[in-house]
Design a protein around this motif. Structure first.
Motif, PDB file in Angstrom:
ATOM      1  N   ARG A  37       3.155 -11.400  -6.911  1.00  0.00           N
ATOM      2  CA  ARG A  37       2.712 -11.653  -5.508  1.00  0.00           C
ATOM      3  C   ARG A  37       3.612 -12.835  -5.130  1.00  0.00           C
ATOM      4  NH1 ARG A  37      -3.304 -11.075  -4.695  1.00  0.00           N
ATOM      5  NH2 ARG A  37      -3.656  -8.808  -5.685  1.00  0.00           N
ATOM      6  N   ARG A  83       0.766  -1.135   0.090  1.00  0.00           N
ATOM      7  CA  ARG A  83       0.081  -0.106  -0.108  1.00  0.00           C
ATOM      8  C   ARG A  83       0.790   1.153  -0.073  1.00  0.00           C
ATOM      9  NH1 ARG A  83      -5.423   0.658   1.606  1.00  0.00           N
ATOM     10  NH2 ARG A  83      -5.245  -1.360   2.271  1.00  0.00           N
ATOM     11  N   LEU A 123      -4.987   1.968  -9.144  1.00  0.00           N
ATOM     12  CA  LEU A 123      -4.239   2.252 -10.737  1.00  0.00           C
ATOM     13  C   LEU A 123      -5.350   2.722 -11.676  1.00  0.00           C
ATOM     14  CD1 LEU A 123      -2.879  -1.329 -11.085  1.00  0.00           C
ATOM     15  CD2 LEU A 123      -1.746   0.547 -10.769  1.00  0.00           C
ATOM     16  N   ARG A 124      -6.805   2.722 -11.269  1.00  0.00           N
ATOM     17  CA  ARG A 124      -7.645   3.588 -11.991  1.00  0.00           C
ATOM     18  C   ARG A 124      -7.501   5.281 -11.782  1.00  0.00           C
ATOM     19  NH1 ARG A 124     -11.461  -0.314 -10.479  1.00  0.00           N
ATOM     20  NH2 ARG A 124     -11.952   0.915  -8.865  1.00  0.00           N
ATOM     21  N   SER A 171       2.434   1.296 -16.474  1.00  0.00           N
ATOM     22  CA  SER A 171       1.905  -0.052 -15.841  1.00  0.00           C
ATOM     23  C   SER A 171       3.024  -0.464 -14.854  1.00  0.00           C
ATOM     24  CB  SER A 171       2.057  -1.052 -17.047  1.00  0.00           C
ATOM     25  OG  SER A 171       1.223  -0.595 -18.077  1.00  0.00           O
ATOM     26  N   SER A 173      -5.727  -5.141  -0.850  1.00  0.00           N
ATOM     27  CA  SER A 173      -6.402  -6.072  -1.670  1.00  0.00           C
ATOM     28  C   SER A 173      -6.447  -6.027  -3.192  1.00  0.00           C
ATOM     29  CB  SER A 173      -8.014  -5.808  -1.107  1.00  0.00           C
ATOM     30  OG  SER A 173      -8.569  -4.623  -1.534  1.00  0.00           O
ATOM     31  N   ASP A 174      -7.052  -6.872  -3.983  1.00  0.00           N
ATOM     32  CA  ASP A 174      -7.186  -6.459  -5.226  1.00  0.00           C
ATOM     33  C   ASP A 174      -7.966  -5.537  -5.624  1.00  0.00           C
ATOM     34  OD1 ASP A 174      -5.557  -8.968  -5.763  1.00  0.00           O
ATOM     35  OD2 ASP A 174      -7.114 -10.154  -6.304  1.00  0.00           O
ATOM     36  N   GLU A 175      -9.127  -5.235  -5.042  1.00  0.00           N
ATOM     37  CA  GLU A 175      -9.941  -4.186  -5.359  1.00  0.00           C
ATOM     38  C   GLU A 175      -9.233  -2.806  -5.088  1.00  0.00           C
ATOM     39  OE1 GLU A 175     -13.628  -2.043  -3.014  1.00  0.00           O
ATOM     40  OE2 GLU A 175     -13.772  -4.184  -3.497  1.00  0.00           O
ATOM     41  N   LEU A 231      -5.965  -2.213  -5.062  1.00  0.00           N
ATOM     42  CA  LEU A 231      -4.873  -2.200  -6.325  1.00  0.00           C
ATOM     43  C   LEU A 231      -5.786  -1.665  -7.541  1.00  0.00           C
ATOM     44  CD1 LEU A 231      -1.972  -2.431  -7.318  1.00  0.00           C
ATOM     45  CD2 LEU A 231      -2.520  -4.737  -7.766  1.00  0.00           C
ATOM     46  N   ARG A 232      -6.776  -2.336  -7.898  1.00  0.00           N
ATOM     47  CA  ARG A 232      -7.445  -1.753  -9.112  1.00  0.00           C
ATOM     48  C   ARG A 232      -7.750  -0.241  -8.952  1.00  0.00           C
ATOM     49  NH1 ARG A 232      -9.139  -7.099  -9.182  1.00  0.00           N
ATOM     50  NH2 ARG A 232     -10.886  -6.758  -7.980  1.00  0.00           N
ATOM     51  N   ALA A 233      -8.340   0.045  -7.823  1.00  0.00           N
ATOM     52  CA  ALA A 233      -8.770   1.339  -7.604  1.00  0.00           C
ATOM     53  C   ALA A 233      -7.634   2.534  -7.826  1.00  0.00           C
ATOM     54  CB  ALA A 233      -9.504   1.471  -6.119  1.00  0.00           C
TER      55      ALA A 233
END
Length: 93
Positions: A66, A35, A84-85, A61, A76-78, A80-82
């Motif tokens: 992992r 994080r 990167l958005r 990118s 969390s994966d969520e 990380l995606r947030a």
């Protein structure tokens, strides 16, 4: 982390490249949590993109390796995606 990204952007600017692909810097042997590493990288990318040497960047990118067993629950994966958005929004036309 910030110095590593700045060095990469200088090389990309010299070579007139528009895409940067980097691992999640500092989260392995650097001792940072994923994080903290991701937050630091996003801050550095935003700062570098505002500089003349970084304005040519069109895509960044972050490659996340992992370890086994999986990372602690601090990223969390969520999440990380947030994150990167958010970075992707910096490069939106």
């Amino acid at each position: 982390v910030q110095e590593g990204l700045a060095a990469a952007v200088r090389v990309l600017a010299d070579k007139r490249l528009t895409r940067l692909v980097v691992p999640l810097l500092g989260s392995g042997h650097g001792g940072l949590t994923p994080r903290v590493s991701l937050h630091t990288m996003l801050t550095a990318v935003a700062h570098l993109h505002a500089q003349p040497a970084g304005r040519h960047l069109r895509e960044v990118s972050v490659v996340v390796f992992r370890p086994t067993p999986p990372w602690p629950a601090d990223l969390s994966d969520e999440a990380l995606r947030a994150a990167l958005r958010v970075t992707a929004d910096l490069f939106a036309p």
